[in-house]
Design a protein around this motif. Structure first.
Motif, mmCIF file in Angstrom:
data_model
loop_
_atom_site.group_PDB
_atom_site.id
_atom_site.type_symbol
_atom_site.label_atom_id
_atom_site.label_comp_id
_atom_site.label_asym_id
_atom_site.label_seq_id
_atom_site.Cartn_x
_atom_site.Cartn_y
_atom_site.Cartn_z
ATOM 1 N N GLU A 19 0.770 -1.079 0.100
ATOM 2 C CA GLU A 19 0.032 0.102 -0.057
ATOM 3 C C GLU A 19 0.839 1.218 0.038
ATOM 4 O O GLU A 19 0.446 2.540 -0.030
ATOM 5 C CB GLU A 19 -1.058 0.153 1.133
ATOM 6 C CG GLU A 19 -2.073 -0.846 1.097
ATOM 7 C CD GLU A 19 -1.694 -2.397 1.709
ATOM 8 O OE1 GLU A 19 -0.730 -2.484 2.319
ATOM 9 O OE2 GLU A 19 -2.397 -3.326 1.206
ATOM 10 N N THR A 20 2.219 0.947 -0.127
ATOM 11 C CA THR A 20 2.970 2.446 -0.023
ATOM 12 C C THR A 20 4.110 2.133 -1.291
ATOM 13 O O THR A 20 3.623 2.575 -2.458
ATOM 14 C CB THR A 20 3.879 2.217 1.114
ATOM 15 O OG1 THR A 20 4.544 1.282 1.551
ATOM 16 C CG2 THR A 20 3.023 2.883 2.490
ATOM 17 N N PHE A 21 5.184 1.575 -1.283
ATOM 18 C CA PHE A 21 6.206 1.727 -2.146
ATOM 19 C C PHE A 21 6.181 0.460 -3.407
ATOM 20 O O PHE A 21 6.901 0.668 -4.640
ATOM 21 C CB PHE A 21 7.556 1.975 -1.717
ATOM 22 C CG PHE A 21 7.812 3.243 -1.092
ATOM 23 C CD1 PHE A 21 8.279 4.187 -1.745
ATOM 24 C CD2 PHE A 21 7.674 3.259 0.182
ATOM 25 C CE1 PHE A 21 8.286 5.460 -1.495
ATOM 26 C CE2 PHE A 21 8.043 4.614 0.760
ATOM 27 C CZ PHE A 21 8.426 5.757 -0.012
ATOM 28 N N ALA A 22 5.295 -0.515 -3.162
ATOM 29 C CA ALA A 22 5.154 -1.302 -4.384
ATOM 30 C C ALA A 22 4.602 -0.718 -5.418
ATOM 31 O O ALA A 22 3.754 0.412 -5.131
ATOM 32 C CB ALA A 22 4.646 -2.627 -3.792
ATOM 33 N N PRO A 23 4.655 -1.132 -6.497
ATOM 34 C CA PRO A 23 4.093 -0.361 -7.652
ATOM 35 C C PRO A 23 2.509 -0.172 -7.496
ATOM 36 O O PRO A 23 2.089 1.054 -7.655
ATOM 37 C CB PRO A 23 4.480 -1.185 -8.974
ATOM 38 C CG PRO A 23 5.599 -1.879 -8.455
ATOM 39 C CD PRO A 23 5.539 -2.166 -6.941
#
Ligand SMILES: [Zn+2]
Length: 400
Positions: free
Chosen positions: A81-85
């Motif tokens: 929910e943040t840095f993943a695509p």
């Protein structure tokens, strides 16, 4: 969904039971996933700069007047929910404004207990604390605030913590005999102040939510509690102004940031620690509220960085760290309930990220070697010029 499917694949290649897979193999897969995820984020925001070695770039020079602000991006946020695509749309401020200015570390591993108070205390001591997460207890090892004040002979007004809930009221100083009472940071609990200021919670209920994991439990306050009278005197903030401003805010973390800004304006502390907690509303089970918490935290981080840049006491001499306390359970672990909790202790819930911004640090560079959560305090010590002698982590060479 590359990360999730790859991690799932680790389990499928084994017996289908996570514990039966070689932990080193899981760690290797997670490392590969994070390298990939950095590459995907990096191609956009880091200009493709990915550094594999831990070679120092700048010589370590602790400067007088140096300030450090730590923001924990919590409580508990997952990569996906943040840095993943698939998560990057939730953090537009970090992606577009802050990462291009930061040294970004893709693997910060928390090997301790995944409860918010004990994990934050571990971040602040550089030792994995084992205190009861739900008790009103001080950390057992000296905190960064105690090292800072004792070695640099700094007054109480120079180290502050703004923390989300009553359980954090003891985080400012340890029970270590060489340090302890009176030698650490003052702790502000914004919700405690607000409930003390208001006789009825009717208008403020949304700002007073506390202890998401155990809603019926409220640890006792005690000791050196920061009170309304001190708020008026030290922060130059009247109870009436505090109440009327609080009415315009939408969450406890917004209330925290409001008090942080007041602190910066009145006392300009050199060591300032802000623990965000809105994200932990995830325990209630509503994914939309969890995402809303992440988006708000993203905005508040940028707001604080901008406040630092526009304050002459801070601009040009402040390093800011942003890192989650830990992640949350993966969707694949049968022992958990996905984003809602952080109970399984799986690899993904222990692996997060960190960014560091400030003068002298490389900008727009990503590092994929694994750091430990306990490395933060020794790094702050090297930057500010004190030695956290009992901390277990190591200074992060890439920042020194
Ligand atoms: Zn939680």
């Amino acid at each position: 969904m590359r990360m999730r499917s790859q991690v799932h694949g680790v389990r499928d290649r084994g017996t289908g039971v996570a514990s039966a897979v070689d932990p080193r193999e899981i760690a290797r897969e997670v490392a590969l996933n994070r390298r990939e995820f950095l590459r995907s984020a990096g191609s956009v925001v880091l200009g493709g700069a990915l550094v594999h070695s831990g070679l120092p770039v700048y010589a370590a020079v602790a400067r007088p007047g140096k300030k450090v602000v730590v923001i924990t991006f919590g409580g508990g946020a997952r990569d996906q929910e943040t840095f993943a695509p698939e998560g990057q749309e939730n953090i537009p401020h970090l992606m577009r404004e802050l990462i291009p200015q930061s040294s970004f570390f893709t693997q910060v591993v928390n090997r301790g207990i995944l409860g918010h108070y004990v994990a934050t205390a571990s971040l602040a001591t550089g030792v994995y604390e084992t205190i009861n997460n739900f008790a009103s207890l001080p950390p057992e090892s000296p905190t960064v605030f105690e090292y800072f004040r004792k070695e640099l002979k700094r007054p109480a007004s120079d180290a502050w913590v703004v923390a989300p809930s009553n359980g954090f009221n003891r985080i400012g100083e340890s029970n270590n005999r060489s340090y302890g009472p009176g030698s650490g940071a003052r702790v502000i609990l914004p919700k405690y102040l607000l409930s003390a200021a208001t006789s009825s919670s009717a208008d403020y209920g949304h700002l007073l939510r506390d202890s998401y994991e155990t809603p019926l439990y409220a640890p006792e306050l005690g000791g050196n509690t920061f009170e309304l009278e001190q708020m008026e005197r030290l922060l130059k903030l009247s109870v009436d102004d505090f109440k009327s401003h609080a009415r315009t805010l939408s969450s406890p973390d917004e209330l925290s940031v409001y008090l942080v800004r007041q602190l910066m304006k009145q006392l300009s502390p050199s060591l300032l620690w802000v623990t965000m907690h809105d994200i932990d509303i995830a325990h209630a089970g509503a994914y939309s509220l969890y995402i809303e918490g992440i988006r708000r935290t993203d905005r508040l981080c940028a707001e604080l960085w901008n406040a630092i840049q526009s304050d002459p006491e801070y601009a040009g001499k402040t390093t800011m760290f942003i890192l989650p306390d830990f992640g949350r359970d993966s969707d694949e672990d049968a022992g958990g309930n996905g984003f809602q909790h952080h109970r399984t202790g799986d690899v993904l819930s222990r692996t997060t990220w960190m960014m560091a911004l400030g003068p002298g640090l490389r900008q727009g560079v990503g590092y994929d070697r694994a750091l430990d959560s306990t490395d933060l305090v020794p790094t702050i010590g090297s930057m500010m010029g004190f030695l956290p002698s009992l901390a277990h982590g190591k200074p992060i060479a890439e920042l020194l």
